[in-house]
Design a protein around this motif. Structure first.
Motif, PDB file in Angstrom:
ATOM      1  N   ALA A 136       1.236  -0.540  -0.127  1.00 54.38           N
ATOM      2  CA  ALA A 136      -0.146  -0.085   0.154  1.00 54.38           C
ATOM      3  C   ALA A 136       0.665   1.214   0.148  1.00 54.38           C
ATOM      4  N   LYS A 137       1.695   1.327   0.454  1.00 52.08           N
ATOM      5  CA  LYS A 137       2.548   2.311   0.878  1.00 52.08           C
ATOM      6  C   LYS A 137       3.370   2.583  -0.500  1.00 52.08           C
ATOM      7  N   GLY A 138       4.349   1.206  -1.154  1.00 53.84           N
ATOM      8  CA  GLY A 138       4.949   1.636  -1.879  1.00 53.84           C
ATOM      9  C   GLY A 138       4.120   2.333  -3.560  1.00 53.84           C
ATOM     10  N   GLU A 139       2.590   1.601  -3.276  1.00 55.61           N
ATOM     11  CA  GLU A 139       1.978   1.957  -4.353  1.00 55.61           C
ATOM     12  C   GLU A 139       1.436   3.520  -4.353  1.00 55.61           C
ATOM     13  N   ALA A 140       1.394   4.618  -3.061  1.00 51.72           N
ATOM     14  CA  ALA A 140       1.410   5.518  -2.979  1.00 51.72           C
ATOM     15  C   ALA A 140       2.027   5.917  -3.351  1.00 51.72           C
ATOM     16  N   ILE A 141       3.629   5.680  -3.273  1.00 52.65           N
ATOM     17  CA  ILE A 141       4.698   6.730  -3.010  1.00 52.65           C
ATOM     18  C   ILE A 141       4.481   6.380  -4.635  1.00 52.65           C
ATOM     19  N   MET A 142       4.171   6.045  -5.494  1.00 54.39           N
ATOM     20  CA  MET A 142       4.490   5.392  -6.977  1.00 54.39           C
ATOM     21  C   MET A 142       3.512   6.461  -7.987  1.00 54.39           C
ATOM     22  N   LEU A 143       2.335   6.153  -7.325  1.00 61.29           N
ATOM     23  CA  LEU A 143       0.921   7.049  -8.199  1.00 61.29           C
ATOM     24  C   LEU A 143       1.591   8.339  -7.690  1.00 61.29           C
ATOM     25  N   ALA A 144       1.516   8.649  -6.431  1.00 59.14           N
ATOM     26  CA  ALA A 144       1.620  10.075  -6.683  1.00 59.14           C
ATOM     27  C   ALA A 144       3.086  10.839  -7.228  1.00 59.14           C
ATOM     28  N   SER A 145       4.379   9.858  -7.501  1.00 61.44           N
ATOM     29  CA  SER A 145       5.060  10.499  -7.870  1.00 61.44           C
ATOM     30  C   SER A 145       5.123  10.203  -9.281  1.00 61.44           C
ATOM     31  N   THR A 146       4.900   9.290 -10.513  1.00 66.98           N
ATOM     32  CA  THR A 146       4.630   9.137 -11.050  1.00 66.98           C
ATOM     33  C   THR A 146       3.596  10.121 -12.428  1.00 66.98           C
ATOM     34  N   PHE A 147       2.343  10.721 -10.987  1.00 61.25           N
ATOM     35  CA  PHE A 147       1.629  11.336 -12.427  1.00 61.25           C
ATOM     36  C   PHE A 147       1.961  12.624 -12.417  1.00 61.25           C
ATOM     37  N   ALA A 148       2.732  13.389 -10.651  1.00 66.35           N
ATOM     38  CA  ALA A 148       2.857  14.661 -11.096  1.00 66.35           C
ATOM     39  C   ALA A 148       4.601  14.912 -11.559  1.00 66.35           C
ATOM     40  N   VAL A 149       4.939  13.909 -11.874  1.00 63.92           N
ATOM     41  CA  VAL A 149       5.910  14.149 -12.970  1.00 63.92           C
ATOM     42  C   VAL A 149       5.150  13.899 -14.083  1.00 63.92           C
ATOM     43  N   LYS A 150       4.412  13.252 -14.584  1.00 61.99           N
ATOM     44  CA  LYS A 150       3.736  13.337 -16.089  1.00 61.99           C
ATOM     45  C   LYS A 150       3.287  14.779 -16.129  1.00 61.99           C
ATOM     46  N   TYR A 151       2.061  15.613 -15.444  1.00 56.05           N
ATOM     47  CA  TYR A 151       1.702  16.578 -15.599  1.00 56.05           C
ATOM     48  C   TYR A 151       2.711  18.095 -15.722  1.00 56.05           C
ATOM     49  N   LEU A 152       3.968  17.659 -15.543  1.00 53.19           N
ATOM     50  CA  LEU A 152       4.915  18.609 -15.350  1.00 53.19           C
ATOM     51  C   LEU A 152       5.505  18.442 -16.505  1.00 53.19           C
ATOM     52  N   ALA A 153       6.272  17.378 -17.246  1.00 52.43           N
ATOM     53  CA  ALA A 153       6.408  17.559 -18.504  1.00 52.43           C
ATOM     54  C   ALA A 153       5.702  17.145 -19.486  1.00 52.43           C
ATOM     55  N   LYS A 154       5.114  16.706 -19.923  1.00 50.21           N
ATOM     56  CA  LYS A 154       4.104  16.919 -20.629  1.00 50.21           C
ATOM     57  C   LYS A 154       4.105  16.176 -22.099  1.00 50.21           C
ATOM     58  N   THR A 156       4.618  14.303 -25.256  1.00 50.96           N
ATOM     59  CA  THR A 156       3.130  14.066 -25.758  1.00 50.96           C
ATOM     60  C   THR A 156       3.716  12.443 -26.282  1.00 50.96           C
ATOM     61  N   ARG A 157       2.752  11.309 -26.430  1.00 48.78           N
ATOM     62  CA  ARG A 157       2.824   9.827 -26.494  1.00 48.78           C
ATOM     63  C   ARG A 157       3.298  10.157 -28.076  1.00 48.78           C
ATOM     64  N   PRO A 158       3.610   8.890 -27.899  1.00 51.64           N
ATOM     65  CA  PRO A 158       4.465   8.146 -29.806  1.00 51.64           C
ATOM     66  C   PRO A 158       3.226   8.877 -30.235  1.00 51.64           C
ATOM     67  N   ASP A 159       2.388   8.168 -29.949  1.00 46.01           N
ATOM     68  CA  ASP A 159       0.315   7.955 -30.984  1.00 46.01           C
ATOM     69  C   ASP A 159      -0.486   9.321 -30.864  1.00 46.01           C
ATOM     70  N   GLY A 160       0.261   9.971 -30.043  1.00 42.88           N
ATOM     71  CA  GLY A 160      -0.284  11.316 -29.825  1.00 42.88           C
ATOM     72  C   GLY A 160      -1.734  12.210 -29.465  1.00 42.88           C
ATOM     73  N   SER A 161      -1.601  10.632 -28.306  1.00 44.63           N
ATOM     74  CA  SER A 161      -2.880   9.898 -27.953  1.00 44.63           C
ATOM     75  C   SER A 161      -3.277  11.571 -26.897  1.00 44.63           C
ATOM     76  N   ASP A 162      -2.287  11.616 -25.960  1.00 42.94           N
ATOM     77  CA  ASP A 162      -2.206  12.548 -25.144  1.00 42.94           C
ATOM     78  C   ASP A 162      -1.024  13.302 -24.326  1.00 42.94           C
ATOM     79  N   ASN A 163      -0.587  13.768 -23.931  1.00 43.13           N
ATOM     80  CA  ASN A 163       0.894  14.213 -23.746  1.00 43.13           C
ATOM     81  C   ASN A 163       1.234  14.056 -21.948  1.00 43.13           C
ATOM     82  N   LEU A 164       0.965  12.255 -21.185  1.00 42.56           N
ATOM     83  CA  LEU A 164       0.789  12.352 -20.143  1.00 42.56           C
ATOM     84  C   LEU A 164       2.125  10.489 -20.422  1.00 42.56           C
ATOM     85  N   SER A 165       3.102  10.860 -21.291  1.00 45.67           N
ATOM     86  CA  SER A 165       4.271  10.203 -22.198  1.00 45.67           C
ATOM     87  C   SER A 165       4.777   9.358 -20.661  1.00 45.67           C
TER      88      SER A 165
END
Length: 271
Positions: A136-154, A156-165
């Motif tokens: 549970a703790k590892g999942e919380a750390i992983m989800l918080a860190s990866t999604f924070a970086v996704k929204y900061l990095a923006k 674009t995916r290779p297929d162009g579907s969104d900017n959360l690559s």
């Protein structure tokens, strides 16, 4: 002559006898007082352990490999340019896309391995409650860190579907689970960890084959997953002891009505 020698010796012994007690009675200096100011500093007399250098600390060991992976991913995250594009072209020439439903399911396959090995009776590093808390703790750390970086990095995916690559959440999830499997059972056999990491690597490959992520995304995702697991273990304190909390576990098919089959898990803790 003999009488003179006898007289000399008699006088010598009398002189020695009179001088000896005088020397014996000469007062000697009292011993220096013992320094007791630090007598409680080390009562056992055991030498203090030599402090290990900083680069051998648990934190540095836990962070080193994930930091390399995340740094490499960040440096090579150039979207459709450079090494990312070359690797995308290579993958597209060698492989055909696979159903994304497969890699969506495969990300939690290491957890199924963890459960199967535990149900088989193999003792893990932690008891089941503490293992669940670490997950549970590892999942919380992983989800918080990866999604924070996704929204900061923006990115674009290779297929162009969104900017959360960047980074790959699927890869982070798979490597988090694989790291927990490896840590829990590495004292029993390294093959448990090898199997889990093979599954996680397959998830990373499928994300690239399905054109959902660049190479930099999956490499960094692996780093975030491993780092999350290591931080979960470093920050965890075993609150229920390390004794087994029960091995009487059973599985049985169940019918819930309305044409719905299922599976029932029964578990009885030991005293």
């Amino acid at each position: 002559m003999r009488s003179q020698l006898f007289s000399f010796l008699t006088s010598f012994f009398l002189l020695t006898a009179s001088i000896g007690p005088a020397f014996a009675q000469v007062p000697t200096a009292p011993p220096a007082a013992t320094d007791t100011t630090k007598k409680y500093a080390n009562p056992g007399g055991v030498s203090s352990a030599v402090k290990a250098p900083w680069y051998k600390s648990k934190l540095v060991k836990a962070v080193a490999i994930p930091a390399v992976l995340i740094t490499y991913g960040a440096i090579t995250a150039q979207g459709d340019a450079g090494v990312n594009q070359r690797n995308r072209e290579f993958v597209q020439k060698q492989f055909r896309p696979v159903s994304t439903g497969f890699d969506n399911t495969l990300i939690i396959a290491p957890y199924f391995e963890l459960a199967a090995v535990a149900l088989a009776g193999v003792e893990s590093r932690n008891d089941r409650i503490n293992t669940l808390l670490i997950i549970a703790k590892g999942e919380a750390i992983m989800l918080a860190s990866t999604f924070a970086v996704k929204y900061l990095a923006k990115e674009t995916r290779p297929d162009g579907s969104d900017n959360l690559s960047f980074p790959s959440g699927h890869t982070a999830q798979a490597f988090l689970a694989a790291s927990i499997v490896h840590t829990e059972f590495r004292d029993k056999s390294q093959w448990y960890g090898i199997g889990a990491y093979t599954i996680a690597t397959s998830v990373a490959a499928l994300r690239m084959i399905n054109d959902k992520h660049w190479q930099s995304d999956v490499v960094a995702g692996a780093g975030f997953g491993i780092l999350s697991a290591h931080l979960a273990y470093l920050s965890h304190r075993n609150r229920w002891g390390r004794k087994s909390i029960g091995r009487d576990v059973g599985l049985s098919p169940t019918y819930f009505g309305n044409g719905t089959p299922g599976m029932t898990i029964s578990w009885r803790p030991t005293k």
